[in-house]
Design a protein around this motif. Structure first.
Motif, PDB file in Angstrom:
ATOM      1  N   ARG A  91     -12.848  40.361  12.945  1.00  0.00           N
ATOM      2  CA  ARG A  91     -12.061  40.379  14.180  1.00  0.00           C
ATOM      3  C   ARG A  91     -11.404  39.017  14.452  1.00  0.00           C
ATOM      4  O   ARG A  91     -12.029  37.972  14.284  1.00  0.00           O
ATOM      5  CB  ARG A  91     -12.931  40.747  15.378  1.00  0.00           C
ATOM      6  CG  ARG A  91     -13.288  42.215  15.487  1.00  0.00           C
ATOM      7  CD  ARG A  91     -14.188  42.454  16.681  1.00  0.00           C
ATOM      8  NE  ARG A  91     -15.405  41.660  16.597  1.00  0.00           N
ATOM      9  CZ  ARG A  91     -15.951  41.016  17.640  1.00  0.00           C
ATOM     10  NH1 ARG A  91     -15.366  41.041  18.820  1.00  0.00           N
ATOM     11  NH2 ARG A  91     -17.070  40.331  17.473  1.00  0.00           N
ATOM     12  N   ILE A  92     -10.143  39.078  14.908  1.00  0.00           N
ATOM     13  CA  ILE A  92      -9.395  37.879  15.277  1.00  0.00           C
ATOM     14  C   ILE A  92      -9.166  37.903  16.786  1.00  0.00           C
ATOM     15  O   ILE A  92      -8.754  38.918  17.351  1.00  0.00           O
ATOM     16  CB  ILE A  92      -8.030  37.831  14.555  1.00  0.00           C
ATOM     17  CG1 ILE A  92      -8.222  37.876  13.038  1.00  0.00           C
ATOM     18  CG2 ILE A  92      -7.238  36.593  14.973  1.00  0.00           C
ATOM     19  CD1 ILE A  92      -8.953  36.693  12.460  1.00  0.00           C
ATOM     20  N   VAL A  93      -9.433  36.781  17.433  1.00  0.00           N
ATOM     21  CA  VAL A  93      -9.176  36.654  18.865  1.00  0.00           C
ATOM     22  C   VAL A  93      -8.274  35.443  19.093  1.00  0.00           C
ATOM     23  O   VAL A  93      -8.158  34.560  18.241  1.00  0.00           O
ATOM     24  CB  VAL A  93     -10.477  36.499  19.679  1.00  0.00           C
ATOM     25  CG1 VAL A  93     -11.333  37.747  19.567  1.00  0.00           C
ATOM     26  CG2 VAL A  93     -11.256  35.267  19.225  1.00  0.00           C
ATOM     27  N   ARG A 106       2.761  39.933  16.978  1.00  0.00           N
ATOM     28  CA  ARG A 106       2.804  40.605  15.682  1.00  0.00           C
ATOM     29  C   ARG A 106       1.674  40.079  14.808  1.00  0.00           C
ATOM     30  O   ARG A 106       1.230  38.941  14.960  1.00  0.00           O
ATOM     31  CB  ARG A 106       4.143  40.356  14.982  1.00  0.00           C
ATOM     32  CG  ARG A 106       5.360  40.737  15.791  1.00  0.00           C
ATOM     33  CD  ARG A 106       6.645  40.651  14.961  1.00  0.00           C
ATOM     34  NE  ARG A 106       6.875  39.349  14.390  1.00  0.00           N
ATOM     35  CZ  ARG A 106       7.995  38.635  14.576  1.00  0.00           C
ATOM     36  NH1 ARG A 106       8.963  39.111  15.339  1.00  0.00           N
ATOM     37  NH2 ARG A 106       8.150  37.474  13.998  1.00  0.00           N
ATOM     38  N   VAL A 107       1.243  40.921  13.863  1.00  0.00           N
ATOM     39  CA  VAL A 107       0.201  40.499  12.933  1.00  0.00           C
ATOM     40  C   VAL A 107       0.525  41.029  11.543  1.00  0.00           C
ATOM     41  O   VAL A 107       1.083  42.118  11.382  1.00  0.00           O
ATOM     42  CB  VAL A 107      -1.195  40.998  13.394  1.00  0.00           C
ATOM     43  CG1 VAL A 107      -1.262  42.521  13.408  1.00  0.00           C
ATOM     44  CG2 VAL A 107      -2.300  40.436  12.511  1.00  0.00           C
ATOM     45  N   ALA A 108       0.204  40.219  10.531  1.00  0.00           N
ATOM     46  CA  ALA A 108       0.339  40.613   9.129  1.00  0.00           C
ATOM     47  C   ALA A 108      -0.903  40.128   8.395  1.00  0.00           C
ATOM     48  O   ALA A 108      -1.543  39.154   8.801  1.00  0.00           O
ATOM     49  CB  ALA A 108       1.600  40.016   8.514  1.00  0.00           C
ATOM     50  N   VAL A 109      -1.239  40.816   7.308  1.00  0.00           N
ATOM     51  CA  VAL A 109      -2.463  40.490   6.577  1.00  0.00           C
ATOM     52  C   VAL A 109      -2.160  40.312   5.090  1.00  0.00           C
ATOM     53  O   VAL A 109      -1.583  41.201   4.453  1.00  0.00           O
ATOM     54  CB  VAL A 109      -3.520  41.599   6.760  1.00  0.00           C
ATOM     55  CG1 VAL A 109      -4.783  41.270   5.964  1.00  0.00           C
ATOM     56  CG2 VAL A 109      -3.857  41.771   8.233  1.00  0.00           C
ATOM     57  N   ASP A 110      -2.539  39.133   4.571  1.00  0.00           N
ATOM     58  CA  ASP A 110      -2.455  38.812   3.145  1.00  0.00           C
ATOM     59  C   ASP A 110      -1.011  38.895   2.618  1.00  0.00           C
ATOM     60  O   ASP A 110      -0.073  39.223   3.334  1.00  0.00           O
ATOM     61  CB  ASP A 110      -3.380  39.718   2.324  1.00  0.00           C
ATOM     62  CG  ASP A 110      -4.849  39.538   2.708  1.00  0.00           C
ATOM     63  OD1 ASP A 110      -5.188  38.459   3.206  1.00  0.00           O
ATOM     64  OD2 ASP A 110      -5.637  40.482   2.519  1.00  0.00           O
ATOM     65  N   PHE A 129      -5.944  38.127  23.485  1.00  0.00           N
ATOM     66  CA  PHE A 129      -5.852  39.304  22.624  1.00  0.00           C
ATOM     67  C   PHE A 129      -7.032  39.346  21.656  1.00  0.00           C
ATOM     68  O   PHE A 129      -7.655  38.318  21.374  1.00  0.00           O
ATOM     69  CB  PHE A 129      -4.534  39.334  21.833  1.00  0.00           C
ATOM     70  CG  PHE A 129      -4.336  38.181  20.896  1.00  0.00           C
ATOM     71  CD1 PHE A 129      -4.845  38.211  19.601  1.00  0.00           C
ATOM     72  CD2 PHE A 129      -3.632  37.050  21.301  1.00  0.00           C
ATOM     73  CE1 PHE A 129      -4.662  37.140  18.727  1.00  0.00           C
ATOM     74  CE2 PHE A 129      -3.439  35.980  20.430  1.00  0.00           C
ATOM     75  CZ  PHE A 129      -3.961  36.028  19.150  1.00  0.00           C
ATOM     76  N   GLU A 130      -7.331  40.555  21.177  1.00  0.00           N
ATOM     77  CA  GLU A 130      -8.349  40.758  20.154  1.00  0.00           C
ATOM     78  C   GLU A 130      -7.819  41.776  19.157  1.00  0.00           C
ATOM     79  O   GLU A 130      -7.351  42.845  19.543  1.00  0.00           O
ATOM     80  CB  GLU A 130      -9.666  41.248  20.745  1.00  0.00           C
ATOM     81  CG  GLU A 130     -10.741  41.500  19.688  1.00  0.00           C
ATOM     82  CD  GLU A 130     -12.081  41.919  20.280  1.00  0.00           C
ATOM     83  OE1 GLU A 130     -12.669  42.903  19.767  1.00  0.00           O
ATOM     84  OE2 GLU A 130     -12.535  41.269  21.246  1.00  0.00           O
ATOM     85  N   LEU A 131      -7.894  41.430  17.878  1.00  0.00           N
ATOM     86  CA  LEU A 131      -7.425  42.304  16.808  1.00  0.00           C
ATOM     87  C   LEU A 131      -8.633  42.687  15.961  1.00  0.00           C
ATOM     88  O   LEU A 131      -9.167  41.868  15.210  1.00  0.00           O
ATOM     89  CB  LEU A 131      -6.373  41.593  15.956  1.00  0.00           C
ATOM     90  CG  LEU A 131      -5.193  40.979  16.742  1.00  0.00           C
ATOM     91  CD1 LEU A 131      -4.282  40.203  15.797  1.00  0.00           C
ATOM     92  CD2 LEU A 131      -4.426  42.049  17.482  1.00  0.00           C
ATOM     93  N   GLY A 132      -9.072  43.938  16.114  1.00  0.00           N
ATOM     94  CA  GLY A 132     -10.249  44.402  15.409  1.00  0.00           C
ATOM     95  C   GLY A 132      -9.946  44.830  13.983  1.00  0.00           C
ATOM     96  O   GLY A 132      -8.798  44.793  13.518  1.00  0.00           O
TER      97      GLY A 132
END
Length: 265
Positions: A91-93, A106-110, A129-132
């Protein structure tokens, strides 16, 4: 603006005037604006010389916003050894704030240039914010496997300024395995004549191993080997519980039964 076709429009500021065209449209070009409030007074004069009441038009000149939002992003829980970036919880907070308004998160991964997923609905009124894991896997387009990951978070304000942060971490969700638990000296399988033994085994390299009976702690070497010396053994049955925990905080429990018997002379 617009007025009656053919009328004359006077602008008090700069003593300028122009005429409305056949469709009634008129304009004044290249008007200087001071920083802050500016007032423009307009009057209309028709062909008969009749003059309208003054109409005031207000324009506020502001400086362009070139400052990106303030953006913080981090692991919600750096489990196990704090600060090492190894965790069992992805999780990212964080928090995204701006003097105006944050209009998009916005969020992106790798990946070298990963596609971004709009997660503006995750923004709270205070910018938190919290990104699970579910959101991160949706952004990644696949499940998050154990290993190194980079989560890119971007916040955009109303002026289009963008702030970006990258959170790097290693995901580890597998507990270390305890193997080859044994004792020295041994007098058969799970038996000893001694009142004090060495208990040893193997597990994940670097794991912390805890022997509950004596409250001893050992760190597994690069080869995974660990041992506990001078472990007291009572006559008869002895039950030893052992736990192994890795850097991410994953824990595995094991046990070894040891019987101390009297030697046969």
């Amino acid at each position: 603006g617009s007025a009656e076709p053919g009328v004359r429009i006077r602008l008090a500021q700069g003593n300028a005037e122009t005429w409305a065209d056949a469709s009634g449209q008129f304009r004044f070009d290249a008007l200087a604006l001071a920083l802050g409030g500016n007032a423009f007074d307009l009057t209309v004069v028709d062909a008969a010389g009749n003059m309208s009441a003054n109409t005031r038009f207000l324009v506020t000149r502001v400086l362009p916003d070139r400052v990106p939002p303030q953006l913080e992003a981090r692991l919600a829980v750096d489990s196990g050894v704090s600060g090492d970036g190894v965790t069992q919880d992805p999780r990212i907070v964080g928090r995204a704030q701006d003097d105006g308004r944050v209009v998009q998160l916005r969020v992106a991964v790798d990946g070298a240039d990963p596609p971004y997923l709009d997660v503006t609905d995750r923004l709270q009124p205070d910018g938190a914010f919290e990104l699970g894991r579910t959101v991160l896997e949706l952004a990644a387009g696949t499940s998050l496997a154990d290993g190194l990951h980079v989560v890119h978070v971007a916040a955009v304000d109303a002026a289009g300024n963008v702030a970006e942060r990258a959170v790097r971490f290693t995901l580890d969700t597998v507990a270390p395995v305890l193997n080859g638990l044994s004792i020295e000296p041994a007098a058969g399988v799970g038996q000893t004549y001694a009142d004090s033994i060495t208990l040893k085994g193997t597990t994940e390299a670097g794991a912390t191993v805890h022997l509950l009976a004596t409250d001893q702690t050992a760190t597994a070497g690069e080869d995974g080997l660990f041992s506990f010396d001078a472990v007291p053994v009572a006559l008869g049955a002895n039950h030893f519980e052992i736990t192994a925990s890795d850097r991410a905080g994953n824990v595995r429990q094991g046990a070894l039964d040891v019987e101390r018997v009297l030697p046969r002379y």
